[in-house]
Enzyme design. Structure first.
Site, PDB file in Angstrom:
ATOM      1  N   LYS A   1       2.912  -8.844  -8.913  1.00  0.00           N
ATOM      2  CA  LYS A   1       2.642  -8.509 -10.311  1.00  0.00           C
ATOM      3  C   LYS A   1       1.395  -9.222 -10.838  1.00  0.00           C
ATOM      4  O   LYS A   1       0.840  -8.812 -11.860  1.00  0.00           O
ATOM      5  CB  LYS A   1       3.853  -8.834 -11.198  1.00  0.00           C
ATOM      6  N   ASP A   2       0.939 -10.288 -10.135  1.00  0.00           N
ATOM      7  CA  ASP A   2      -0.283 -10.993 -10.544  1.00  0.00           C
ATOM      8  C   ASP A   2      -1.543 -10.363  -9.962  1.00  0.00           C
ATOM      9  O   ASP A   2      -2.656 -10.755 -10.328  1.00  0.00           O
ATOM     10  CB  ASP A   2      -0.235 -12.458 -10.079  1.00  0.00           C
TER      11      ASP A   2
ATOM     12  N   ARG B   1       4.639  -8.191 -22.630  1.00  0.00           N
ATOM     13  CA  ARG B   1       5.580  -7.117 -22.257  1.00  0.00           C
ATOM     14  C   ARG B   1       6.999  -7.496 -22.670  1.00  0.00           C
ATOM     15  O   ARG B   1       7.735  -6.673 -23.251  1.00  0.00           O
ATOM     16  CB  ARG B   1       5.514  -6.899 -20.736  1.00  0.00           C
ATOM     17  N   ARG B   2       7.408  -8.719 -22.366  1.00  0.00           N
ATOM     18  CA  ARG B   2       8.756  -9.153 -22.735  1.00  0.00           C
ATOM     19  C   ARG B   2       8.892  -9.267 -24.250  1.00  0.00           C
ATOM     20  O   ARG B   2       9.924  -8.897 -24.820  1.00  0.00           O
ATOM     21  CB  ARG B   2       9.075 -10.488 -22.063  1.00  0.00           C
TER      22      ARG B   2
ATOM     23  N   CYS C   1      -2.574  -7.450 -16.634  1.00  0.00           N
ATOM     24  CA  CYS C   1      -1.203  -7.937 -16.546  1.00  0.00           C
ATOM     25  C   CYS C   1      -0.769  -8.654 -17.818  1.00  0.00           C
ATOM     26  O   CYS C   1       0.386  -9.024 -17.968  1.00  0.00           O
ATOM     27  CB  CYS C   1      -1.026  -8.847 -15.334  1.00  0.00           C
TER      28      CYS C   1
ATOM     29  N   ARG D   1       3.776 -21.379 -21.938  1.00  0.00           N
ATOM     30  CA  ARG D   1       3.192 -21.428 -20.600  1.00  0.00           C
ATOM     31  C   ARG D   1       3.933 -22.492 -19.805  1.00  0.00           C
ATOM     32  O   ARG D   1       4.699 -23.273 -20.347  1.00  0.00           O
ATOM     33  CB  ARG D   1       1.701 -21.799 -20.663  1.00  0.00           C
TER      34      ARG D   1
END
Length: 331
Positions: A91-92, A146-147, A259, A168
């Site tokens: 996903k990265d 997204r979340r 992303c 983070r």
């Protein structure tokens, strides 16, 4: 060629150099792949720790661009011959690969779902209800737009109070926010917690109806330069996973979203049919587009190409419905 497989008996025992980020999760993932590479090639593997810009920056992913910040240093090391292959969280991985690099293998995918780690072992609805009774919203941490978009949309649909907080840090740091009481919960990838042996800390697996994952979530990417090594690493490839993530990443690429954009996608198999779901929204959850596409697919030499076409077609429908206006600045 850099990283070329040895052919003599003495050289065949030379370790292959696997480039990895230094985080506990990256090391765990790379260790898993290293053991499999040794099994299929007979070669020992040594881990080469590399620090990426995403590891050192304290800015949010949205501020630093998100796409590629965790992989560019690894790719530089590959192209310069300092390592033989690299392992990334798929996903990265940017959707466009630099010339000369080969995506040699996409191993079988882990659990794709996101997971809630909440105070008092509560599920999301229980947490929100309990804190509403205390007169305040649940504070939930995540580094992912997204979340945030999907959590906020879930709360708005139910008329409940919820506050998403940008964070983070590694898994320990993020869960530490809950342990210290600074946050009521955090959302993390189930796959990462499983790979770290920390599944017991999950208080709820978030259903994909509530929280569709990031394109490629739960999957790993094994990249290299040398064609001979790529052929050997292909033994680690899981065709159904590779085809599924190809559809998801084609959707992401067609949307021209990085992303760090509020975009989600998941491709799943139903017999010989591939079902692709896509979500694009605003971070505040006020607008959320969700669409699906499906098509018959046979796992042959054309499967990846067909999956890409499916992803592009669904992205085009999302764009027609106004997705570009929801994502902010596009990649």
């Amino acid at each position: 060629m850099n990283g070329q497989l040895s052919t003599t008996q003495g050289e065949s025992t030379q370790p292959l150099r696997l480039g990895t980020r230094r985080s506990a999760l990256a090391m765990a993932q790379s260790g898993m792949v290293a053991r499999e590479v040794t099994r299929v090639t007979g070669r020992p593997v040594e881990l080469v720790e590399i620090t990426t810009y995403g590891d050192t920056s304290r800015e949010s992913l949205a501020q630093i661009g998100g796409t590629g910040v965790f992989v560019s240093a690894l790719r530089d090391a590959l192209l310069e011959g300092r390592i033989d292959f690299a392992v990334h969280s798929l996903k990265d991985l940017p959707t466009a690969a630099p010339e000369g690099l080969v995506l040699a293998a996409v191993p079988e995918r882990e659990d794709v779902r996101d997971a809630l780690v909440a105070r008092d072992g509560l599920a999301l609805s229980e947490l929100v209800e309990k804190l509403a009774g205390a007169g305040r919203p649940a504070r939930i941490g995540t580094g992912s737009p997204r979340r945030m978009a999907q959590l906020n949309a879930w709360a708005a649909a139910r008329g409940v109070a919820l506050e998403t907080v940008a964070i983070r840090g590694n898994v320990d740091t993020r869960i530490g926010f809950v342990d210290s009481g600074e946050l009521d919960a955090v959302v993390l990838a189930t796959a990462g917690l499983n790979r770290l042996g920390r599944a017991a800390e999950i208080t709820e697996h978030l259903d994909t109806e509530l929280m569709l994952p990031a394109p490629g979530q739960g999957a790993l990417a094994v990249e290299c330069v040398d064609a001979g090594l790529a052929a050997a690493l292909r033994a680690l490839d899981h065709a159904p996973t590779r085809v599924a993530v190809a559809a998801e990443r084609a959707l992401l690429a067609t949307l021209e979203a990085g992303c760090s954009a509020p975009v989600a996608a998941l491709a799943t198999w139903d017999g010989s049919e591939l079902l692709l779901e896509g979500v694009v929204g605003t971070v505040d959850g006020a607008t959320l587009l969700r669409m699906t596409a499906n098509g018959p697919l046979v796992l042959d030499e054309t499967a990846e190409r067909q999956a890409v076409a499916l992803g592009r077609a669904l992205a085009a429908r999302l764009l027609d419905a106004g997705a570009a206006n929801l994502m902010g600045e596009r990649a």
